[in-house]
Design a protein around this motif. Structure first.
Motif, PDB file in Angstrom:
ATOM      1  N   ALA A 231      38.721  34.285  50.491  1.00 51.96           N
ATOM      2  CA  ALA A 231      38.066  34.717  51.741  1.00 51.96           C
ATOM      3  C   ALA A 231      38.105  36.232  51.856  1.00 51.96           C
ATOM      4  N   THR A 232      37.544  36.884  50.847  1.00 51.31           N
ATOM      5  CA  THR A 232      37.545  38.353  50.824  1.00 51.31           C
ATOM      6  C   THR A 232      36.117  38.855  50.695  1.00 51.31           C
ATOM      7  N   GLU A 233      35.942  40.080  51.145  1.00 51.45           N
ATOM      8  CA  GLU A 233      34.640  40.711  51.052  1.00 51.45           C
ATOM      9  C   GLU A 233      34.194  40.808  49.592  1.00 51.45           C
ATOM     10  N   GLU A 234      35.134  41.130  48.706  1.00 45.84           N
ATOM     11  CA  GLU A 234      34.780  41.280  47.290  1.00 45.84           C
ATOM     12  C   GLU A 234      34.249  39.969  46.713  1.00 45.84           C
ATOM     13  N   PHE A 235      34.930  38.868  47.040  1.00 51.73           N
ATOM     14  CA  PHE A 235      34.501  37.573  46.509  1.00 51.73           C
ATOM     15  C   PHE A 235      33.128  37.186  47.046  1.00 51.73           C
ATOM     16  N   GLN A 236      32.937  37.404  48.353  1.00 53.92           N
ATOM     17  CA  GLN A 236      31.640  37.085  48.949  1.00 53.92           C
ATOM     18  C   GLN A 236      30.530  37.898  48.303  1.00 53.92           C
ATOM     19  N   LYS A 237      30.817  39.164  48.100  1.00 53.94           N
ATOM     20  CA  LYS A 237      29.813  40.038  47.499  1.00 53.94           C
ATOM     21  C   LYS A 237      29.461  39.566  46.085  1.00 53.94           C
ATOM     22  N   ASN A 238      30.476  39.165  45.351  1.00 59.57           N
ATOM     23  CA  ASN A 238      30.239  38.746  43.970  1.00 59.57           C
ATOM     24  C   ASN A 238      29.591  37.369  43.857  1.00 59.57           C
ATOM     25  N   PHE A 239      29.984  36.439  44.754  1.00 59.24           N
ATOM     26  CA  PHE A 239      29.655  35.040  44.488  1.00 59.24           C
ATOM     27  C   PHE A 239      28.825  34.320  45.553  1.00 59.24           C
ATOM     28  N   ALA A 240      28.651  34.937  46.740  1.00 60.96           N
ATOM     29  CA  ALA A 240      27.918  34.227  47.794  1.00 60.96           C
ATOM     30  C   ALA A 240      26.478  33.948  47.358  1.00 60.96           C
ATOM     31  N   ASN A 241      25.878  34.894  46.690  1.00 61.45           N
ATOM     32  CA  ASN A 241      24.492  34.698  46.234  1.00 61.45           C
ATOM     33  C   ASN A 241      24.399  34.896  44.724  1.00 61.45           C
ATOM     34  N   TRP A 242      25.391  34.368  44.054  1.00 58.64           N
ATOM     35  CA  TRP A 242      25.509  34.574  42.610  1.00 58.64           C
ATOM     36  C   TRP A 242      24.438  33.778  41.868  1.00 58.64           C
ATOM     37  N   THR A 243      23.743  34.425  40.950  1.00 59.37           N
ATOM     38  CA  THR A 243      22.782  33.703  40.109  1.00 59.37           C
ATOM     39  C   THR A 243      23.114  34.010  38.654  1.00 59.37           C
ATOM     40  N   PRO A 244      24.176  33.378  38.180  1.00 60.43           N
ATOM     41  CA  PRO A 244      24.663  33.732  36.841  1.00 60.43           C
ATOM     42  C   PRO A 244      23.771  33.180  35.733  1.00 60.43           C
ATOM     43  N   ASP A 245      23.828  33.854  34.609  1.00 58.74           N
ATOM     44  CA  ASP A 245      23.268  33.297  33.380  1.00 58.74           C
ATOM     45  C   ASP A 245      24.377  32.423  32.792  1.00 58.74           C
TER      46      ASP A 245
ATOM     47  N   PRO B 264      39.953  50.037  49.027  1.00 58.68           N
ATOM     48  CA  PRO B 264      39.320  48.715  49.123  1.00 58.68           C
ATOM     49  C   PRO B 264      39.682  47.856  47.911  1.00 58.68           C
ATOM     50  N   MET B 265      39.703  46.544  48.130  1.00 59.23           N
ATOM     51  CA  MET B 265      40.140  45.605  47.096  1.00 59.23           C
ATOM     52  C   MET B 265      39.403  45.766  45.756  1.00 59.23           C
ATOM     53  N   PRO B 266      38.081  46.018  45.771  1.00 62.21           N
ATOM     54  CA  PRO B 266      37.393  46.156  44.476  1.00 62.21           C
ATOM     55  C   PRO B 266      37.954  47.283  43.617  1.00 62.21           C
ATOM     56  N   ASP B 267      38.673  48.212  44.234  1.00 60.03           N
ATOM     57  CA  ASP B 267      39.281  49.266  43.429  1.00 60.03           C
ATOM     58  C   ASP B 267      40.323  48.707  42.469  1.00 60.03           C
ATOM     59  N   PHE B 268      40.915  47.557  42.798  1.00 58.92           N
ATOM     60  CA  PHE B 268      41.853  46.975  41.831  1.00 58.92           C
ATOM     61  C   PHE B 268      41.105  46.439  40.616  1.00 58.92           C
ATOM     62  N   THR B 269      39.919  45.881  40.851  1.00 59.34           N
ATOM     63  CA  THR B 269      39.094  45.439  39.718  1.00 59.34           C
ATOM     64  C   THR B 269      38.815  46.622  38.793  1.00 59.34           C
ATOM     65  N   LYS B 270      38.460  47.767  39.410  1.00 52.73           N
ATOM     66  CA  LYS B 270      38.206  48.979  38.608  1.00 52.73           C
ATOM     67  C   LYS B 270      39.464  49.449  37.894  1.00 52.73           C
ATOM     68  N   ASP B 271      40.570  49.461  38.643  1.00 52.38           N
ATOM     69  CA  ASP B 271      41.852  49.892  38.079  1.00 52.38           C
ATOM     70  C   ASP B 271      42.187  49.056  36.841  1.00 52.38           C
ATOM     71  N   MET B 272      41.996  47.741  36.962  1.00 55.71           N
ATOM     72  CA  MET B 272      42.307  46.845  35.843  1.00 55.71           C
ATOM     73  C   MET B 272      41.445  47.169  34.633  1.00 55.71           C
ATOM     74  N   VAL B 273      40.143  47.255  34.841  1.00 55.67           N
ATOM     75  CA  VAL B 273      39.221  47.392  33.712  1.00 55.67           C
ATOM     76  C   VAL B 273      39.224  48.822  33.153  1.00 55.67           C
ATOM     77  N   ALA B 274      39.318  49.816  34.046  1.00 53.46           N
ATOM     78  CA  ALA B 274      39.154  51.212  33.593  1.00 53.46           C
ATOM     79  C   ALA B 274      40.475  51.916  33.304  1.00 53.46           C
ATOM     80  N   ASP B 275      41.576  51.415  33.888  1.00 59.93           N
ATOM     81  CA  ASP B 275      42.852  52.115  33.716  1.00 59.93           C
ATOM     82  C   ASP B 275      43.905  51.271  32.991  1.00 59.93           C
ATOM     83  N   ILE B 276      44.122  50.061  33.476  1.00 56.73           N
ATOM     84  CA  ILE B 276      45.230  49.262  32.941  1.00 56.73           C
ATOM     85  C   ILE B 276      44.936  48.789  31.519  1.00 56.73           C
ATOM     86  N   VAL B 277      43.782  48.162  31.320  1.00 55.16           N
ATOM     87  CA  VAL B 277      43.459  47.674  29.974  1.00 55.16           C
ATOM     88  C   VAL B 277      43.444  48.828  28.967  1.00 55.16           C
TER      89      VAL B 277
END
Lengths: 359, 359
Positions: B279-293, B216-229
């Motif tokens: 238009a991805t599931e990851e973006f919707q999950k992160n930002f559709a109901n986002w209440t950022p500080d 799933p696409m969010p695995d790239f987010t993990k790959d970036m933060v946990a493996d690549i960096v």
């Protein structure tokens, strides 16, 4: 919101204007199965005939179309190796659109399929320390331009350390590019694996672009000796004596290897020529009436090898050249093996001779 | 001996079995003329219709065949830039067989033509110090495999020196590969030129492979933060704080940039999103109901940019996302420029924002 919105696969997107055009379905091709059979697919609703031409086949085979316009064929198990292939779509040769592995070449576009061995092969990505491939620019005074070359540095390479490394200068075939030795020949992985096994010395491998057209071919010899070697020696901690320099190459690059190496034995102590193409003006000029001081050259060279396959279309001329060198008392080791004028053979030539360099 | 023997051009050779087959004549394609008109050629005796489809054209144009089977067309002068193009041969899309510059992509094979400017462009090979591009392997624990990434190191980079460099993590578009940012986007030359002019800071640019299918696409987010960096920070002298890390990407990679950057503002202080596809599931999950500080995020981020062209097919959704971020009081700089969802635009987005990183 409709879940289908989020299921719109990123697959269906591309990063270009063609996005707005109708896109083909997502296809995975090639697919190598556990038994080493391979399925190839191609999408076209319009095509009348699609065939597969691969270096693992004796003759092209036809793909069959399903109702969705996906053509496919599964070929019986093939020997583990890396093979070039292409499709012929209504007689138009195309690379596999769904395969990112492209044969780097100036004259054709073909794809590559990697059939892994049950045991890892010498060119396989294995769980060993990996070197780096660097893409660099150098200025060629000979050719009056900035050119690109690739430099493999071995695992643990320290550009500022005290270790001085030997260097193999490795030249591609006639219509190949500076990327062919890594993209098709996997020279970096072959080196990684042999170094990890202690079978090859840690070394740099420099892969220049050997085509200098429209300049005459001997200009590449000059470029190598006057531009490439000095560039590497100015920028890397390397052994700056002939015992730390090897030159090797395949096909046209194998001929260039003979021209470069044998006219510069005080520069290169190792010469490895793979299936050399020698019907060139430069080779004739250098060797048609060659009267070498064989004893001197033999003392300068630590290794001179010529490799060729018995099915190679250059087998006869290569044998003649081997005889010519032997006739002139030049010490030479010949590797005559089965196989043709292919990168499958070429990888083996490299893997064999890499183990004999800088010993 | 007959001179014709030596005139047998190496051109007619190739390093494969096909050597024995009939080879097409040597063709130079494309040829960019001094007035920026371009001639494209393709060889086929059999084809009935050959057309050129290029991103410098409003519609495909037909090539005409001469008596030797060489099809050609010369298009009127085009604006200096780098453009993707392909041929359609009897409706089969093919890359230009005689052009080594290939658009690195998973779904199609197209070629690239570089129309130089009368003055050098920001992506042109200029007479300035050049950095290196290294092809490296890293282990992705997230994805359970060894993957390849590219690392640009700037001119004068010393892996053992005291200078700690900032790093831009740069992600390609949806069906592109880890090579697209250099092969098509010329990220290395843009950086070389801007660094030489003092307009960009010397930095590393890490170009990973952003596609993780079937994961799933969010695995790239993990790959970036946990493996690549962590891989980069273990292997290069870099600033290991958010102020030394930027993330940027184009199209699907622009969406990934928003997901990676905005959910990790303590890791990346710079976020540059180019024509993001969201238009991805990851973006919707992160930002559709986002209440950022928002106040906190704004204090963490040193730069957040979104770029898009007014002819981009994603122009409207990108505008909506910009409005969404502004509505949530996230500080953002938007670059709305002419042009479409193309790598011509994408290079400009990079060239613009590269000058704002790490200041």
């Amino acid at each position: 919101m409709k879940p289908s919105l989020y299921l719109l696969p990123a697959l269906l997107l591309c990063s270009m204007k063609v996005i707005a055009q109708q896109r083909p379905p997502s296809i995975s091709s090639p697919e190598v199965h556990p038994d080493h059979s391979i399925t190839f697919k191609y999408f076209s609703r319009k095509a009348q005939k699609v065939t597969l031409n691969g270096e693992f086949l004796k003759a092209p085979v036809a793909l069959m179309k399903d109702t969705s316009g996906i053509w496919s064929v599964t070929v019986p198990p093939v020997k583990a190796d890396i093979y070039p292939y292409s499709f012929s779509v209504d007689s138009v040769q195309v690379a596999d659109p769904n395969n990112t592995y492209i044969f780097a070449n100036e004259r054709f576009k073909r794809s590559i399929v990697d059939v892994p061995g049950d045991q890892p092969l010498v060119h396989s990505l294995q769980n060993v320390p990996h070197g780096k491939i660097s893409y660099r620019y150098y200025k060629s005074a000979t050719l009056g331009m900035t050119r690109q070359l690739l430099v493999y540095t071995p695992p643990g390479f320290n550009p500022n350390g005290k270790t001085k490394y030997p260097v193999l200068y490795l030249i591609h075939g006639g219509s190949d590019t500076e990327e062919t030795w890594t993209k098709v020949g996997r020279a970096n992985l072959i080196a990684d694996n042999l170094i990890a096994q202690g079978k090859a010395k840690p070394m740099l491998i420099v892969m220049p672009y050997g085509n200098v057209r429209p300049a005459p071919m001997p200009d590449f010899t000059k470029d190598m000796v006057a531009d490439i070697v000095p560039f590497i020696e100015a920028n890397y901690p390397v052994i700056m004596e002939s015992k730390g320099r090897a030159v090797a190459g395949f096909s046209v690059g194998g001929g260039q290897t003979l021209n470069i190496g044998l006219t510069n034995p005080s520069t290169f102590a190792y010469i490895c020529s793979y299936a050399p193409y020698t019907a060139t003006e430069e080779f004739q000029k250098n060797f048609a009436n060659w009267t070498p001081d064989a004893a001197k050259i033999n003392s300068q060279l630590k290794l001179f090898t010529v490799s060729v396959g018995t099915d190679d279309f250059l087998y006869e001329p290569v044998k003649k050249n081997i005889a010519m060198f032997e006739d002139k008392k030049i010490k030479l080791k010949s590797y005559i093996v089965p196989g043709g004028h292919t990168w499958m053979n070429c990888k083996q030539y490299l893997a064999t001779t890499l183990q004999e360099l800088f010993n």
